[in-house]
Scaffold this active site. Structure first.
Site, PDB file in Angstrom:
ATOM      1  N   TRP A 101     -54.615  47.883  44.658  1.00 42.54           N
ATOM      2  CA  TRP A 101     -55.402  47.747  45.894  1.00 42.54           C
ATOM      3  C   TRP A 101     -55.249  48.976  46.783  1.00 42.54           C
ATOM      4  O   TRP A 101     -56.213  49.421  47.408  1.00 42.54           O
ATOM      5  CB  TRP A 101     -55.033  46.475  46.647  1.00 42.54           C
ATOM      6  CG  TRP A 101     -55.360  45.224  45.873  1.00 42.54           C
ATOM      7  CD1 TRP A 101     -54.481  44.267  45.460  1.00 42.54           C
ATOM      8  CD2 TRP A 101     -56.649  44.810  45.398  1.00 42.54           C
ATOM      9  NE1 TRP A 101     -55.146  43.279  44.767  1.00 42.54           N
ATOM     10  CE2 TRP A 101     -56.462  43.592  44.717  1.00 42.54           C
ATOM     11  CE3 TRP A 101     -57.939  45.356  45.481  1.00 42.54           C
ATOM     12  CZ2 TRP A 101     -57.527  42.901  44.121  1.00 42.54           C
ATOM     13  CZ3 TRP A 101     -58.998  44.671  44.892  1.00 42.54           C
ATOM     14  CH2 TRP A 101     -58.779  43.468  44.221  1.00 42.54           C
ATOM     15  N   ASP A 171     -52.894  46.720  54.745  1.00 40.00           N
ATOM     16  CA  ASP A 171     -53.577  45.614  54.087  1.00 40.00           C
ATOM     17  C   ASP A 171     -52.524  44.522  53.880  1.00 40.00           C
ATOM     18  O   ASP A 171     -51.582  44.712  53.110  1.00 40.00           O
ATOM     19  CB  ASP A 171     -54.128  46.114  52.740  1.00 40.00           C
ATOM     20  CG  ASP A 171     -54.746  45.002  51.888  1.00 40.00           C
ATOM     21  OD1 ASP A 171     -54.690  43.827  52.284  1.00 40.00           O
ATOM     22  OD2 ASP A 171     -55.286  45.340  50.805  1.00 40.00           O
ATOM     23  N   LYS A 195     -56.388  34.640  50.254  1.00 41.42           N
ATOM     24  CA  LYS A 195     -55.061  34.636  49.641  1.00 41.42           C
ATOM     25  C   LYS A 195     -54.166  33.604  50.332  1.00 41.42           C
ATOM     26  O   LYS A 195     -53.648  32.720  49.696  1.00 41.42           O
ATOM     27  CB  LYS A 195     -54.425  36.027  49.713  1.00 41.42           C
ATOM     28  CG  LYS A 195     -55.280  37.139  49.117  1.00 41.42           C
ATOM     29  CD  LYS A 195     -55.452  36.998  47.609  1.00 41.42           C
ATOM     30  CE  LYS A 195     -56.599  37.815  47.053  1.00 41.42           C
ATOM     31  NZ  LYS A 195     -56.443  39.244  47.108  1.00 41.42           N
TER      32      LYS A 195
END
Ligand code: PLP
Length: 360
Positions: A101, A171, A195
């Site tokens: 990511w 993030d 998530k």
């Protein structure tokens, strides 16, 4: 069929209490005669929902007054572009690459300016967090970027990097609200809701006010401009209204359990159960350096791909779902987010013990 224990990395398990409360309000939200899905985002009822959600999130995280909370769309991945478009004034940023990511975010930012990869753990398949106590921070960097919890690899920054005064951007998709965080240490933090918070389709951005400016890269779309969303209080266009409503219910659930201090205790207890089993197992082993282990995502392997596949299949048949590791790493991964009950981890460990006895 009843509910399973869902170890998916995302979209992931949500609290049963929240799903039941949403179901009860599905046809008639509090006397409005309609579902939240059907109502105007400019209605009184929805305004209350979004205000309450923001107030509860502020309370849970202790968000300082000089930060804005934005409920946006486009998932975490859209932030990979939105961040550089809005924050790259010098067109330079430093990225710490600890997984796929962060790597994707760095590649996207590279379209808009110069990206310096100032640290990486790619040499050992992202199984650790590099030492970030004395990094070579670029003089002219607009910000330093991290992915705080690496969902795929199961590592977490337990200490934030020393950015030497530069703005930290993080993030936090897969560790959002899993434990207390000091928001004042970040310039911007964000996460996709699917998530640890709510349904896919919502991304929550918490951004310090001085970073919200009109001085963005030329031709930045309105929809990708923080200032436009901040000025409109996340109602510039139709927001992901139902998703925000569920996020709000999750915030209330977290508050009812005692907030983020209590979540940390619960999450540590769950992770400890699984990690201590892995540490003594003769069949399974964790893939991450101990000091960098995530509380949320726990990857593990047997060392034999065929056996891994058999484990995942047998676990599925026993009601333990989505234990297959990310396609880029293989093996197994148990995501044990806030909404995964302790009993779910107990059931997983008991199943692993049994599988070990039968296959050793
Ligand atoms: C899942 C995930 C993403 C991507 O999220 P999308 O909402 O699918 O764009 C980004 N970062 C992290 C840490 C993730 O876990």
């Amino acid at each position: 069929m009843g509910r399973v224990y869902n170890f998916s990395a995302g979209p992931a398990v949500l609290p049963e209490e929240v799903l039941k409360a949403a179901a009860a309000e599905m046809l008639d939200y509090r006397g409005t005669g309609m579902s939240v899905m059907e109502m105007s985002h400019r209605s009184k009822a929805f305004e209350e929902i979004i205000h309450r959600a923001e107030a509860d999130l502020r309370e849970l995280m202790g968000i300082p007054d000089n930060y804005r909370v934005l409920f946006l769309q486009g998932g975490a991945s859209q932030q990979f572009a939105m961040i550089p478009m809005n924050l790259m004034k010098n067109k330079v940023a430093d990225y710490i690459v600890t997984g796929q990511w962060a790597k994707k975010a760095a590649a996207e930012a590279g379209k808009y300016g110069k990206v310096n990869k100032i640290a990486s753990s790619e040499d050992k398949t992202f199984s650790y967090i590099p030492d970030c106590s004395d990094l070579n921070i670029s003089e002219d960097a607009d910000y330093v970027y991290i992915c705080e919890n690496n969902t795929i690899y199961g590592t977490k920054f337990h200490q934030l990097p020393d950015t030497k005064g530069k703005t930290l951007v993080a993030d936090v998709s897969s560790c959002f609200l899993s434990e207390p965080a000091d928001v004042s240490k970040y310039g911007l933090l964000y996460g996709g809701a699917q998530k640890n918070i709510g349904p896919a389709g919502v991304v929550i951005v918490i951004i310090r006010e001085d970073l919200i400016t009109e001085d963005v890269l030329p031709k930045t779309p309105a929809m990708l401009t923080y200032k436009i969303h901040a000025d409109a209080k996340s109602l510039y266009n139709t927001p992901p209204a139902y998703g925000i409503y569920i996020c709000g219910k999750v915030f209330q659930w977290l508050k009812s359990l005692g907030g983020l201090d209590a979540m940390k205790v619960r999450n540590e207890k769950k992770a400890e159960l699984l990690y201590s089993f892995l540490d003594q197992s003769k069949l399974f082993k964790g893939t991450v350096e101990h000091k960098d282990r995530s509380l949320m995502n726990v990857p593990f392997i047997t060392g034999d791909e065929e056996l891994d596949a058999r484990f995942v299949k047998a676990a599925h048949e026993a009601g333990l779902e989505n234990l297959k590791g990310h396609r880029s790493v293989g093996g197994m991964r148990a995501s044990i987010y806030n909404a995964m009950p302790y009993e779910g981890v107990e059931a997983l460990v008991a199943f692993m013990e049994k599988f070990e006895k039968e296959n050793l």
